[in-house]
Design an enzyme around this catalytic site. Structure first.
Site, mmCIF file in Angstrom:
data_model
loop_
_atom_site.group_PDB
_atom_site.id
_atom_site.type_symbol
_atom_site.label_atom_id
_atom_site.label_comp_id
_atom_site.label_asym_id
_atom_site.label_seq_id
_atom_site.Cartn_x
_atom_site.Cartn_y
_atom_site.Cartn_z
ATOM 1 N N ASP A 48 0.840 -1.203 0.000
ATOM 2 C CA ASP A 48 0.000 0.000 0.000
ATOM 3 C C ASP A 48 0.877 1.256 0.000
ATOM 4 O O ASP A 48 0.372 2.380 -0.066
ATOM 5 C CB ASP A 48 -1.029 0.000 1.146
ATOM 6 C CG ASP A 48 -0.400 -0.069 2.527
ATOM 7 O OD1 ASP A 48 0.835 -0.198 2.631
ATOM 8 O OD2 ASP A 48 -1.161 0.013 3.524
ATOM 9 N N SER A 49 2.211 1.049 0.015
ATOM 10 C CA SER A 49 3.140 2.157 -0.238
ATOM 11 C C SER A 49 2.842 2.798 -1.586
ATOM 12 O O SER A 49 3.302 3.906 -1.864
ATOM 13 C CB SER A 49 4.586 1.653 -0.217
ATOM 14 O OG SER A 49 4.737 0.519 -1.046
ATOM 15 N N ASP A 87 -0.952 -6.003 0.142
ATOM 16 C CA ASP A 87 -1.318 -5.364 1.406
ATOM 17 C C ASP A 87 -2.825 -5.189 1.517
ATOM 18 O O ASP A 87 -3.485 -4.774 0.558
ATOM 19 C CB ASP A 87 -0.693 -3.960 1.482
ATOM 20 C CG ASP A 87 0.600 -3.953 2.269
ATOM 21 O OD1 ASP A 87 0.743 -4.764 3.212
ATOM 22 O OD2 ASP A 87 1.474 -3.128 1.935
ATOM 23 N N LYS A 117 -1.060 -9.324 3.189
ATOM 24 C CA LYS A 117 -0.251 -8.841 4.315
ATOM 25 C C LYS A 117 -1.088 -7.836 5.089
ATOM 26 O O LYS A 117 -1.788 -7.015 4.479
ATOM 27 C CB LYS A 117 1.041 -8.185 3.813
ATOM 28 C CG LYS A 117 1.877 -7.560 4.940
ATOM 29 C CD LYS A 117 3.285 -7.231 4.498
ATOM 30 C CE LYS A 117 3.441 -5.899 3.806
ATOM 31 N NZ LYS A 117 3.004 -4.729 4.622
ATOM 32 N N GLU A 119 -1.140 -5.303 8.874
ATOM 33 C CA GLU A 119 -0.296 -4.684 9.896
ATOM 34 C C GLU A 119 -0.864 -4.916 11.294
ATOM 35 O O GLU A 119 -2.081 -4.886 11.484
ATOM 36 C CB GLU A 119 -0.191 -3.172 9.635
ATOM 37 C CG GLU A 119 0.479 -2.854 8.309
ATOM 38 C CD GLU A 119 0.671 -1.364 8.071
ATOM 39 O OE1 GLU A 119 0.428 -0.551 8.986
ATOM 40 O OE2 GLU A 119 1.063 -1.018 6.932
ATOM 41 N N GLU A 186 9.562 -3.890 10.465
ATOM 42 C CA GLU A 186 9.952 -2.609 9.854
ATOM 43 C C GLU A 186 10.492 -1.617 10.874
ATOM 44 O O GLU A 186 9.864 -1.375 11.921
ATOM 45 C CB GLU A 186 8.739 -1.992 9.119
ATOM 46 C CG GLU A 186 9.075 -0.639 8.486
ATOM 47 C CD GLU A 186 8.119 -0.181 7.419
ATOM 48 O OE1 GLU A 186 7.175 -0.939 7.061
ATOM 49 O OE2 GLU A 186 8.310 0.948 6.908
#
Ligand code: KIV
Length: 269
Positions: A48-49, A87, A117, A119, A186
């Site tokens: 999602d960057s 993401d 993925k 978070e 991270e």
């Protein structure tokens, strides 16, 4: 030389402790996904960057599920051998278990991803367990999780205090116990990343977390130097594609202005 066997969530999980590090890179479209795949990258992450490096946003929070599906579909078309993980964007899984299951399902069903993925640590463990139960492989993500940028007060190193470090470690353990097949770590101190790598049974994929992780991930734009003016401290630029692209655009402008382009060969007959 590039590996030829298809990489899967299961084959990645089996690499824990075997010594060969896992190379992960982000991609957001078919052209770069194909290049990364052919180069032998193990995992292509549709991060999602993309909100920041493709859409020009200040953080990843506004990225939608539909946008992730759109980019994932393009990436999946370019990849034959690498593992494709996508993401789950902010608010597609935090509000309820049902939201999370539906969003993850759509990323596989409509986006063509092979895993998702998400978070967080202990707070997402129940969802991870459910997704794995219904056949959706999950990669975790702990430490400086960008979707919590406002809680952290910026994209800052996490886990420097004992309390934070314990909570990140407990989160990684909870993800592994819930059935995640790998976890991104991270922007945490290298010693904490080493402790997590030692403590969990699944591969750790580091970014800004030092050399002890079982693998490393970089955002494609940082690795390729697509922004000639900027790169994060922890990234290594393996190319200066941004500068090369600018030089090519300038040469094109000059050739158009001078009439040098197109030549006879480049003209329809
Ligand atoms: O969104 C992303 O690209 C990521 C990587 C930086 C790990 O989550």
């Amino acid at each position: 030389m590039a590996a030829t066997k298809k990489t899967t969530s299961a084959s990645l999980a089996e690499r824990k402790g075997l010594g060969e590090k896992i190379a992960v890179v982000t991609a957001y479209d078919v052209a770069f996904a194909r290049l990364a795949d052919r180069a032998g990258v193990d995992v292509v992450l549709v991060g999602d960057s993309l909100g920041m490096v493709v859409q020009g946003l200040p953080n990843t929070l506004p990225v939608t599920l539909e946008e992730m599906i759109y980019h994932c579909r393009m990436v999946a078309r370019g990849v034959e051998r690498a593992h494709v993980v996508v993401d789950m964007p902010f608010l597609s899984y935090q509000a309820s278990m049902e939201d999370g299951v539906r969003a993850a399902g759509r990323l596989l069903k409509d986006g063509g991803a092979e895993a998702v993925k998400l978070e967080g640590g202990a707070e997402v463990a129940e969802l991870v367990e459910r997704l794995v139960q219904i056949g959706i492989p999950v990669m975790g993500h702990v430490g400086m999780t960008p979707q919590s940028v406002h809680k952290f007060g910026g994209f800052k190193v996490q886990g420097r205090s004992d309390g934070q470090a314990q909570s990140i470690l407990a989160g990684a353990r909870a993800l592994a116990e819930a059935g995640a097949y790998a976890v991104v770590v991270e922007n945490v101190p290298s010693a904490l990343a080493a402790t997590i790598t030692e403590a969990v049974t699944i591969p750790t994929i580091g970014i800004g977390a030092g050399p002890s992780c079982d693998g490393q991930v970089l955002v494609m734009h940082d690795l390729l130097g697509l922004d000639p003016e900027w790169s994060p401290r922890f990234a290594r630029r393996y190319a200066e594609i941004g500068r090369e692209a600018m030089a090519a655009f300038s040469a094109f402008v000059a050739d158009v202005r001078s009439g040098e382009f197109p030549s006879g060969k480049e003209t329809a007959r």
